[in-house]
Scaffold this motif. Structure first.
Motif, PDB file in Angstrom:
ATOM      1  N   LYS A 129      16.953 -38.093  16.565  1.00  0.00           N
ATOM      2  CA  LYS A 129      18.308 -37.665  16.629  1.00  0.00           C
ATOM      3  C   LYS A 129      19.336 -38.546  16.755  1.00  0.00           C
ATOM      4  O   LYS A 129      20.538 -38.475  16.308  1.00  0.00           O
ATOM      5  CB  LYS A 129      18.453 -36.512  17.782  1.00  0.00           C
ATOM      6  N   LYS A 130      18.898 -39.712  17.564  1.00  0.00           N
ATOM      7  CA  LYS A 130      20.077 -40.889  18.163  1.00  0.00           C
ATOM      8  C   LYS A 130      19.960 -41.429  16.394  1.00  0.00           C
ATOM      9  O   LYS A 130      21.418 -42.076  16.429  1.00  0.00           O
ATOM     10  CB  LYS A 130      19.259 -41.817  18.805  1.00  0.00           C
ATOM     11  N   GLU A 169      21.922 -39.660  24.182  1.00  0.00           N
ATOM     12  CA  GLU A 169      20.811 -38.949  23.446  1.00  0.00           C
ATOM     13  C   GLU A 169      19.593 -39.683  23.795  1.00  0.00           C
ATOM     14  O   GLU A 169      19.643 -40.864  23.573  1.00  0.00           O
ATOM     15  CB  GLU A 169      21.017 -38.966  21.807  1.00  0.00           C
ATOM     16  N   LYS A 205      19.967 -40.278  13.644  1.00  0.00           N
ATOM     17  CA  LYS A 205      20.946 -39.477  12.691  1.00  0.00           C
ATOM     18  C   LYS A 205      22.504 -39.531  13.179  1.00  0.00           C
ATOM     19  O   LYS A 205      23.510 -39.518  12.537  1.00  0.00           O
ATOM     20  CB  LYS A 205      20.634 -37.997  12.781  1.00  0.00           C
ATOM     21  N   ASP A 208      16.378 -38.685  22.148  1.00  0.00           N
ATOM     22  CA  ASP A 208      15.423 -38.703  21.205  1.00  0.00           C
ATOM     23  C   ASP A 208      15.820 -39.654  20.003  1.00  0.00           C
ATOM     24  O   ASP A 208      17.035 -39.588  19.552  1.00  0.00           O
ATOM     25  CB  ASP A 208      15.372 -37.252  20.540  1.00  0.00           C
TER      26      ASP A 208
END
Length: 96
Positions: A71-72, A66, A74, A68
């Motif tokens: 997002k990472k 990942e 999360k 982003d």
């Protein structure tokens, strides 16, 4: 008796046997019991163990790829929760 224990006993997830010796602890009002999981409970746990390990592995791969940062983070949180739950259930609360 805790609500969790009563719920597990009422749903027949744990079994205490039909006859047990009753002896109270000297230091408090606790009554020790010998309990075991019903066969369908530990069979379900055995069935889902490799599936959960696979989910953890996929999350690790996804997290490493990942780009982003939102997002990472999360994925890191989801992976941490998954590993913590896995260790609590399968490793008797130990670390993995």
């Amino acid at each position: 008796m805790s609500r969790l224990f009563k719920g597990l006993l009422a749903r027949n997830f744990i079994y205490s046997g039909s006859q047990q010796w009753v002896a109270m602890s000297v230091f408090d009002n606790a009554i020790p019991l010998r309990l075991t999981l019903q066969p369908f409970v530990y069979q379900a746990l055995d069935y889902y163990k490799p599936k959960i390990e696979e989910i953890i592995h996929k999350l690790e791969l996804k997290m490493n790829n990942e780009k982003d940062s939102i997002k990472k983070t999360k994925l890191v949180e989801q992976l941490r929760n998954s590993k913590e739950n896995f260790c609590t259930i399968y490793d008797n609360g130990g670390t993995r």
